[in-house]
Write a protein that holds these residues in place. Sequence first.
Motif, PDB file in Angstrom:
ATOM      1  N   ILE A  50      -4.068   8.242   6.346  1.00  0.00           N
ATOM      2  CA  ILE A  50      -3.287   7.062   5.946  1.00  0.00           C
ATOM      3  C   ILE A  50      -1.912   7.100   6.617  1.00  0.00           C
ATOM      4  O   ILE A  50      -1.292   8.163   6.718  1.00  0.00           O
ATOM      5  N   ASP A  54       2.665   2.883   5.196  1.00  0.00           N
ATOM      6  CA  ASP A  54       1.874   1.717   4.792  1.00  0.00           C
ATOM      7  C   ASP A  54       1.828   1.619   3.252  1.00  0.00           C
ATOM      8  O   ASP A  54       1.079   2.346   2.583  1.00  0.00           O
ATOM      9  N   ASP A  56       0.637  -0.493   1.027  1.00  0.00           N
ATOM     10  CA  ASP A  56      -0.611  -0.785   0.317  1.00  0.00           C
ATOM     11  C   ASP A  56      -1.544   0.423   0.317  1.00  0.00           C
ATOM     12  O   ASP A  56      -2.110   0.791  -0.719  1.00  0.00           O
ATOM     13  N   ALA A  57      -1.685   1.041   1.490  1.00  0.00           N
ATOM     14  CA  ALA A  57      -2.579   2.202   1.588  1.00  0.00           C
ATOM     15  C   ALA A  57      -2.056   3.349   0.726  1.00  0.00           C
ATOM     16  O   ALA A  57      -2.835   4.030   0.040  1.00  0.00           O
ATOM     17  N   ASP A  60      -2.646   2.728  -2.988  1.00  0.00           N
ATOM     18  CA  ASP A  60      -4.053   3.037  -3.308  1.00  0.00           C
ATOM     19  C   ASP A  60      -4.263   4.544  -3.402  1.00  0.00           C
ATOM     20  O   ASP A  60      -4.929   5.042  -4.316  1.00  0.00           O
ATOM     21  N   MET A  61      -3.696   5.237  -2.430  1.00  0.00           N
ATOM     22  CA  MET A  61      -3.846   6.698  -2.390  1.00  0.00           C
ATOM     23  C   MET A  61      -3.321   7.330  -3.676  1.00  0.00           C
ATOM     24  O   MET A  61      -3.951   8.218  -4.252  1.00  0.00           O
TER      25      MET A  61
END
Length: 221
Positions: A50, A54, A56-57, A60-61
């Motif tokens: 990732i 970022d 958004d990433a 999520d992570m």
Amino acid sequence: MSIFQIAIDGPSGSGKSTLAKGVSKALGIMYLDTGAMYRTCGLSAIKKGIDPSDVDAVTDMLKSMSLEVKFVDGEQHMILDGEDVNGFIRTPEVSMAASKISALPVIRKAMVDYQREISKSESFVLDGRDIGSNVLPNAKYKFFLTASAETRAERRLLELNGRGDYSQNYEEVLRDIIQRDKQDSERAAAPLVKVDDAVEIDTSKITIEETLNTLLSYVKE
Ligand code: DC
């Protein structure tokens, strides 16, 4: 004795962790290295492929990541998804990922909440960038360490080489330090700043022992 906290902030290579360890030993209190927490987040991003910038990433992570700080005989261990990653978070690659990921408010909020939780039940010395300004604005003692970028690069190189890491030369270490300084102090979320009530100590020309004695003299007053 009542519980108290000591905040030590400053840029990378200013001697924070060596001093915080010394303070912890001299006063018999716990030490929390908050940089290790951001480094573990950076490592997680690298492992998962990732981009640490970022949002958004990374958001999520964070939902699926398990990050735990464990103290074994007083020593801090970073546990990422069940694995002790202490041996993997000090590489130049992880340093850069940590600096990037630590700029994201979503990461900072999670780490700061956890840092406050950890340090509330016992006396602690914490080192980082935003301890005195943000994590523990009411810390009893606050210190802000500085040193020239060149001095800090020399120290970082010695530290890397001491661990058998020869992946960077002096110029590369210096370049990374300057880039991380910029990222860490220019970010919008809790940048590296010296608060008015912190004692500033320039560690460029004095030894670690001298710095430790200076610092302890304030605490013992
Ligand atoms: O202190 P260190 O070099 O281990 O920190 C790694 C990165 O984490 C650094 O580039 C900035 C970030 N950091 C932070 O933003 N806030 C903290 N309290 C500690 C570290």
